[in-house]
Design an enzyme around this catalytic site. Sequence first.
Site, PDB file in Angstrom:
ATOM      1  N   HIS A 153       0.869  -1.180   0.000  1.00 20.37           N
ATOM      2  CA  HIS A 153       0.000   0.000   0.000  1.00 20.37           C
ATOM      3  C   HIS A 153       0.905   1.229   0.000  1.00 20.37           C
ATOM      4  O   HIS A 153       1.169   1.812   1.056  1.00 20.37           O
ATOM      5  CB  HIS A 153      -0.955  -0.056   1.193  1.00 20.37           C
ATOM      6  CG  HIS A 153      -1.923  -1.191   1.074  1.00 20.37           C
ATOM      7  ND1 HIS A 153      -3.123  -1.067   0.408  1.00 20.37           N
ATOM      8  CD2 HIS A 153      -1.833  -2.486   1.456  1.00 20.37           C
ATOM      9  CE1 HIS A 153      -3.755  -2.238   0.417  1.00 20.37           C
ATOM     10  NE2 HIS A 153      -2.987  -3.120   1.041  1.00 20.37           N
ATOM     11  N   GLY A 178      -5.388   1.477   5.153  1.00 13.56           N
ATOM     12  CA  GLY A 178      -6.114   1.732   6.402  1.00 13.56           C
ATOM     13  C   GLY A 178      -7.332   2.607   6.223  1.00 13.56           C
ATOM     14  O   GLY A 178      -7.966   2.612   5.172  1.00 13.56           O
ATOM     15  N   ASP A 183       2.316  -6.831   2.199  1.00 13.88           N
ATOM     16  CA  ASP A 183       1.166  -5.990   2.580  1.00 13.88           C
ATOM     17  C   ASP A 183       1.640  -4.742   3.331  1.00 13.88           C
ATOM     18  O   ASP A 183       0.907  -4.173   4.146  1.00 13.88           O
ATOM     19  CB  ASP A 183       0.163  -6.791   3.440  1.00 13.88           C
ATOM     20  CG  ASP A 183      -1.262  -6.276   3.304  1.00 13.88           C
ATOM     21  OD1 ASP A 183      -1.490  -5.310   2.547  1.00 13.88           O
ATOM     22  OD2 ASP A 183      -2.154  -6.842   3.965  1.00 13.88           O
TER      23      ASP A 183
HETATM   24 ZN    ZN Z   1      -5.655  -7.229   1.269  1.00 13.16          ZN
END
Ligand code: ZN
Length: 389
Positions: A63, A68, A283
């Site tokens: 990300h 979030g 991640d």
């Molecule tokens: Zn995911």
Amino acid sequence: MEFLRNAEIFAPEAMGRGDLLVCAGKIIRVGTEMPGFPSGFQVTETDLGGRRLIPGLIDAHLHLTGGGGESGAKSRIPPLTLESLTRNGITTVVGLLGTDAVTRSVADLLAVTRSLSEQGLSAYCHTGGYSLPPATLTGSVRSDIVHLDRVIGVGELAISDHRSSQPTLDEILRIAADAHVAGMMTNKAGILHLHLGDGIRGLGLVREALVRAEIPARVYNPTHVNRRRALFQEALELADRGCTIDVTSFPVGRGEDAYAAGEALVSYLDSGLPPERITVSSDGGGCLPVFDSEGRLAAMEIGDSGSLVRTLSALLDAGQPLERVLPAFTSSVARLLRMKEKGRIVSGADADLVVLDELGNVTDVMALGRWHVRDRKMVIRSVFSRGGE
Ligand code: ZN
């Protein structure tokens, strides 16, 4: 020109002791016999003293803009920095959007991707996100992949998750078709990267898609498949049918119904399935939420891009041969993403290199021929962390 001598080379296969020549961002020679250099050539020589040299890690699920936002706006995670990647041996990244493709956009993701690319990484991204209709920049998944240089696929589209848009089979097929055809038109990855939640429907939609349509299995790329043990068993079946599955290096607590990434990787490799059909991603920058039965957030941690190399060194600690586990972090990811010049130490490949110490920690990192980390010190820093330079 960089001349790296005396390295224990894992290409990712074990090559033994050798030397490497790097010029203009490329590996131009690997071997034990190096030619004499013509006078007037500037050659910087580094003796690696037998330390292990591996391809730069490829993290295909990050990300980059920060993920979030699932516990109010204050829980939006800040963007990843260049150093948080290079320090951890990551030289190629694929960024994506998750739950929040409303306050985050493909335009923003593309800009952050370009910023990392300007700073020397090989940086790419997906269009879309968790939800449907997919967030795009040019109006469709297909045209984003075709027209936007850095966009290589779509995702992470959420299935079997209470945060998903509850996509139907037809919707999944339409998006997979767009990814597949756009991939063919551009020689890009052309994959549908699927976020798997904790839902008991697991990979049912992907199984149905494989039966119902002509789209090749390689297009469906499920991730987080180690989050539940039963889900991992379903994923093995899909790997047997041609999908490449991705495990996430999130922390796994004692007694949790999940496999740690390293554990999942070893059990996959032991299963005898094609070894190149499993990859590991971090991640990084994403949220790792724990929900109660009402879907309320009970706790949240942030995904850490350093967990990738920590998983690799834990595997070495546990006695796994480096050449056995390394493809899942390098060559197998490059294969899935159709990045021919990535993930391998061979002549003609991009000079993305990582030096490991005897404990498997990163000491030196080169990306596209430039040193970012030397002797554990950052030599290239991102613009805003230079402190008044
Ligand atoms: Zn995911």
